[in-house]
Write a protein that holds these residues in place. Sequence first.
Motif, PDB file in Angstrom:
ATOM      1  N   GLU A   7      -3.069  -2.156  48.478  1.00 54.18           N
ATOM      2  CA  GLU A   7      -4.002  -1.432  48.589  1.00 54.18           C
ATOM      3  C   GLU A   7      -5.322  -2.161  49.359  1.00 54.18           C
ATOM      4  O   GLU A   7      -4.994  -3.282  49.419  1.00 54.18           O
TER       5      GLU A   7
ATOM      6  N   MET B 210       0.283  -3.590  45.236  1.00 49.55           N
ATOM      7  CA  MET B 210       0.412  -2.340  45.560  1.00 49.55           C
ATOM      8  C   MET B 210       0.107  -1.899  47.162  1.00 49.55           C
ATOM      9  O   MET B 210       0.463  -0.805  47.669  1.00 49.55           O
TER      10      MET B 210
ATOM     11  N   GLU C 291      -7.563  -4.296  49.311  1.00 48.90           N
ATOM     12  CA  GLU C 291      -8.444  -5.191  48.257  1.00 48.90           C
ATOM     13  C   GLU C 291      -8.453  -6.638  49.068  1.00 48.90           C
ATOM     14  O   GLU C 291      -7.297  -6.984  49.173  1.00 48.90           O
TER      15      GLU C 291
ATOM     16  N   LYS D  12      -2.948  -6.215  40.883  1.00 46.24           N
ATOM     17  CA  LYS D  12      -2.355  -5.283  40.903  1.00 46.24           C
ATOM     18  C   LYS D  12      -2.363  -4.471  42.296  1.00 46.24           C
ATOM     19  O   LYS D  12      -1.584  -4.046  42.850  1.00 46.24           O
ATOM     20  N   ARG D  13      -3.558  -4.288  42.808  1.00 40.85           N
ATOM     21  CA  ARG D  13      -4.136  -3.434  43.871  1.00 40.85           C
ATOM     22  C   ARG D  13      -3.404  -4.003  45.092  1.00 40.85           C
ATOM     23  O   ARG D  13      -3.008  -3.684  46.270  1.00 40.85           O
TER      24      ARG D  13
ATOM     25  N   GLY E 226      -7.822  -6.013  37.805  1.00 37.59           N
ATOM     26  CA  GLY E 226      -7.091  -5.145  38.526  1.00 37.59           C
ATOM     27  C   GLY E 226      -6.738  -5.439  39.976  1.00 37.59           C
ATOM     28  O   GLY E 226      -5.786  -4.804  40.506  1.00 37.59           O
ATOM     29  N   ALA E 227      -7.382  -6.465  40.481  1.00 33.31           N
ATOM     30  CA  ALA E 227      -7.459  -6.708  41.926  1.00 33.31           C
ATOM     31  C   ALA E 227      -5.775  -7.221  42.240  1.00 33.31           C
ATOM     32  O   ALA E 227      -5.482  -6.905  43.331  1.00 33.31           O
TER      33      ALA E 227
END
Length: 239
Positions: A231, A229, A233, A225-226, A222-223
């Motif tokens: 976030e 987005m 990361e 995607k983060r 999920g990194a």
Amino acid sequence: MPAQPAYQRILLKLSGEALMGDDAFGINRATIVRMVEEVAEVVNMGVQVAVVIGGGNIFRGVAGGSVGMDRATADYMGMLATVMNSLALADAMDKQGLTARVMSAINIEQVVEPYVRPKALQYLEEGKVVIFAAGTGNPFFTTDTAAALRGAEIGAQLVLKATKVDGVYSADPQKDPSATRYAKLTFDEAMMRNLGIMDATAFALCRDQKLPIKVFSIFKHGALKRVVMGEDEGTLVYA
């Protein structure tokens, strides 16, 4: 309303070594499938994704034979290794329901199409994943430099450098437990601290073009995607 991605067009730089998984060299199928699942997640959010891939996993297997070899010859062998990786990646993407196009900087028209910038931009706008193979097409330049160059050419908002660690640390986190992760760094700070995020040519190109680099772990679920987005990361390197 679901949150919108912070970036509309990204360039993802994968190392060839990342495809090996736990193998000594070559392509680990389970590893490549897992990576493609991460990419599919962001493509399905409407993010335009281009990929540059290294060739270390294949070239490492023949590296013994390249000792004493002319540097340019060895570099051309490395470029061909990236074409093989690109084909494997595109095949895995197609099986995942994505449409991938491989574009090579050296002409091998029976196998992959040549890199043409307007065509690459058209594919991205159509929602296809574009995989840039064969580096820059020139010896003495790394695939890091190819990532910076293609990122600038296609107008990517961010170059994502996928590594085995989840960002840039003050020291090697595997050796020094007190090492801290940088959330943000300027290009000048990264150069001053000699952090070796990318090779000097790639780094200078990103700095001159004000093209930010995000260092993150492709193995952390999920990194990607983060990052997309916006976030916290990995590590952001910016002008």
